[in-house]
Design an enzyme around this catalytic site. Structure first.
Site, short mmCIF file in Angstrom:
data_model
loop_
_atom_site.label_atom_id
_atom_site.label_comp_id
_atom_site.label_asym_id
_atom_site.label_seq_id
_atom_site.Cartn_x
_atom_site.Cartn_y
_atom_site.Cartn_z
N SER A 141 11.24 60.53 52.04
CA SER A 141 11.23 59.16 51.14
C SER A 141 10.05 59.49 50.31
CB SER A 141 11.28 58.02 52.04
OG SER A 141 11.39 56.81 51.14
N LYS A 167 14.95 61.05 49.15
CA LYS A 167 15.07 59.72 48.48
C LYS A 167 13.94 59.11 47.72
CE LYS A 167 14.44 55.61 51.50
NZ LYS A 167 14.81 54.93 52.80
N LYS A 169 12.14 56.08 45.56
CA LYS A 169 12.28 54.60 45.50
C LYS A 169 12.24 54.44 43.99
CE LYS A 169 11.22 53.63 49.68
NZ LYS A 169 12.08 52.70 50.52
N ASP A 195 16.50 54.40 46.66
CA ASP A 195 16.40 53.16 47.50
C ASP A 195 15.71 52.12 46.47
OD1 ASP A 195 16.28 51.11 49.31
OD2 ASP A 195 14.90 52.44 50.63
N GLU A 220 20.74 53.10 48.16
CA GLU A 220 20.42 52.09 49.27
C GLU A 220 20.01 50.79 48.80
OE1 GLU A 220 17.51 54.36 51.83
OE2 GLU A 220 17.13 52.34 53.05
N ASP A 245 20.44 48.77 54.24
CA ASP A 245 19.42 48.82 55.11
C ASP A 245 19.03 47.30 55.46
OD1 ASP A 245 16.60 49.01 55.97
OD2 ASP A 245 15.76 50.17 54.63
N LYS A 269 17.72 51.23 61.50
CA LYS A 269 16.10 51.14 62.00
C LYS A 269 16.38 50.46 63.16
CE LYS A 269 14.08 51.69 57.24
NZ LYS A 269 13.88 50.52 56.13
N GLY A 297 13.23 55.12 58.62
CA GLY A 297 11.86 54.86 58.98
C GLY A 297 11.10 53.79 58.42
O1 OSB Z 1 13.42 50.98 52.89
O2 OSB Z 1 13.55 52.56 54.15
C1 OSB Z 1 12.85 51.78 53.56
C2 OSB Z 1 9.32 52.30 54.24
C3 OSB Z 1 8.66 50.78 54.46
C4 OSB Z 1 9.53 50.01 54.21
C5 OSB Z 1 10.92 50.22 53.91
C6 OSB Z 1 11.35 51.54 53.64
C7 OSB Z 1 10.39 52.61 53.84
C8 OSB Z 1 10.63 53.94 53.67
C9 OSB Z 1 9.94 55.04 54.63
O3 OSB Z 1 11.76 54.53 53.07
C10 OSB Z 1 10.64 55.94 55.26
C11 OSB Z 1 9.77 56.75 56.17
O4 OSB Z 1 9.27 56.22 57.24
O5 OSB Z 1 9.61 57.99 55.87
MG MG Z 2 15.51 51.35 52.70
#
Ligand code: OSB
Ligand code: MG
Length: 378
Positions: A141, A167, A169, A195, A220, A245, A269, A297
């Protein structure tokens, strides 16, 4: 099982690099760890995934600490429970929300059950659910980067070291240009997704539809967590599968998603849905409806990661999870061995010893501890 001691601890752990999502940046994590001890002396550790600030969900480290100490721990401490699967109902009765707090204690009880029964955690979660995976595939991510060039470089690096999914952001103003640059650099078949962490509204429908040409595995959580109906409207307008999510905070929401066609994929999660019992129920529901799931995660330490890896070993987790190895997050993790990933992007599921499969480095945890509270039966 009877929980006789629960130690709450907050440790401070600095990320290798700051992680930026549409709603904020994390540089150091305040991590709430739980140490559970039962009347036979069995010990398990678990992790609460709440952040420092309520930008992902309404919970924070401090609300979780309060909820655990004031409302949740007293319901479990000193009480005999037949199995971890019976813990969730005890913590749900007359307590609304606080999923992450609840999950940390509930998951810890699963960990404790695994230790007591001398079984690997994955085996306990998978009971009655068919063959477990020996390894789980992993995606990275990538937080929002300073420039499209920087992002492209990070994405290329990730594929080169074996990651099975990239992924990205995104947020308004930093989305299409970035995604197009990455798609162009990585080629048409690279496993890419985005995401948004709820950064858009339904008015952005045509803007988001422009992503369809990029062949993303999924988009996402484009809209607010309470916007199931609007996600359904958006899914009618775009061909990219929506993955939810933040919206999925329990089994009912997963049922709603399927019924409303508000999304086609679920990011599970365990911390967000209140623990393992609900995660398993969502997993089973999605498997029944042919809805792929993957394990998300929350920038966990090696303790939380152990719980995620065990869950991701179940058959319904058919897509790569956000289960990066320790080094992606920390100079040094708090568990031994640290989590590693193979050159094929696989993380090994520990099944050769009881419990979560890694040992907590107590000296290191002690050194990182900023507060600690020991709770016992009333
Ligand atoms: O939206 O998945 C998410 C981290 C903090 C808050 C939200 C998210 C995330 C990640 C991290 O995408 C994924 C990881 O732990 O590698
Ligand atoms: Mg997410």
């Amino acid at each position: 099982m009877k929980l006789v001691r629960l130690t709450l601890r907050e440790i401070s752990l600095t990320l290798v690099e700051p992680f930026q999502i549409s709603s904020g940046t994390a540089s150091a994590r305040r991590i709430l760890l739980l140490e559970l001890e039962d009347d036979d002396g069995a010990v398990a550790w678990s992790e609460c995934v709440a952040g420092e600030f309520p930008n992902y969900s309404p919970e924070t480290v401090d609300t979780a600490w309060w909820a655990l100490r004031e409302w949740m721990a007293p319901r479990i401490l000193g009480k005999a429970v037949a199995s971890a699967s019976g813990v969730a109902p005890l913590l749900e009765r007359e307590i609304r929300g606080h999923q992450m707090a609840r999950a940390s204690l509930e998951m810890g009880m699963w960990g404790l059950e695994a230790v007591s029964r001398q079984l690997p955690l994955a085996r306990v979660l998978g009971e009655g659910r068919g063959a477990l995976r020996q390894t789980v595939s992993t995606g990275i991510s990538l937080g929002i980067q300073p420039s499209p060039e920087a992002l492209v470089e990070r994405a290329q690096e990730a594929l080169a070291v074996g990651y099975r999914k990239v992924k990205i952001k995104i947020k308004p103003g930093q989305d299409l240009t970035q995604l197009r640059a990455v798609r162009l650099a990585l080629g048409p078949t690279a496993p890419l997704m985005a995401d948004a962490n709820s950064a858009y509204t339904l008015d952005d429908g045509s803007h988001l539809a422009a992503m369809d040409e990029l062949d993303l595995m999924m988009l996402e959580q484009p809209l607010d967590r309470t916007d199931l109906l609007r996600h359904a409207r958006l899914q009618e307008q775009i061909s990219t599968p929506i993955c939810l999510d933040e919206s999925i905070d329990g089994l009912d929401r997963a049922e709603d998603m399927i019924a409303l066609k508000a999304g086609r994929i679920v990011n599970i999660k365990p911390g967000r849905v209140g623990g393992f019992a609900t995660s398993l129920a969502i997993h089973d529901l999605c498997l029944k409806h042919d809805v792929p799931v993957w394990c998300g995660g929350m920038l966990e330490s090696g303790v939380g990661r152990a719980y995620n890896v065990a869950l991701a070993a179940l058959p319904g987790f058919t897509l790569p999870g956000d289960l990066s190895p320790s080094r992606r997050y920390w100079d040094r993790d708090i568990v031994d061995p640290e989590w590693t990933m193979s050159a094929q992007g696989e993380v090994h599921v520990p099944q050769d010893r009881p419990g979560m499969g890694v040992t907590v480095d107590r000296d290191r945890v002690e050194a990182l501890t900023v507060r600690k509270e020991v709770l016992g039966p009333a």
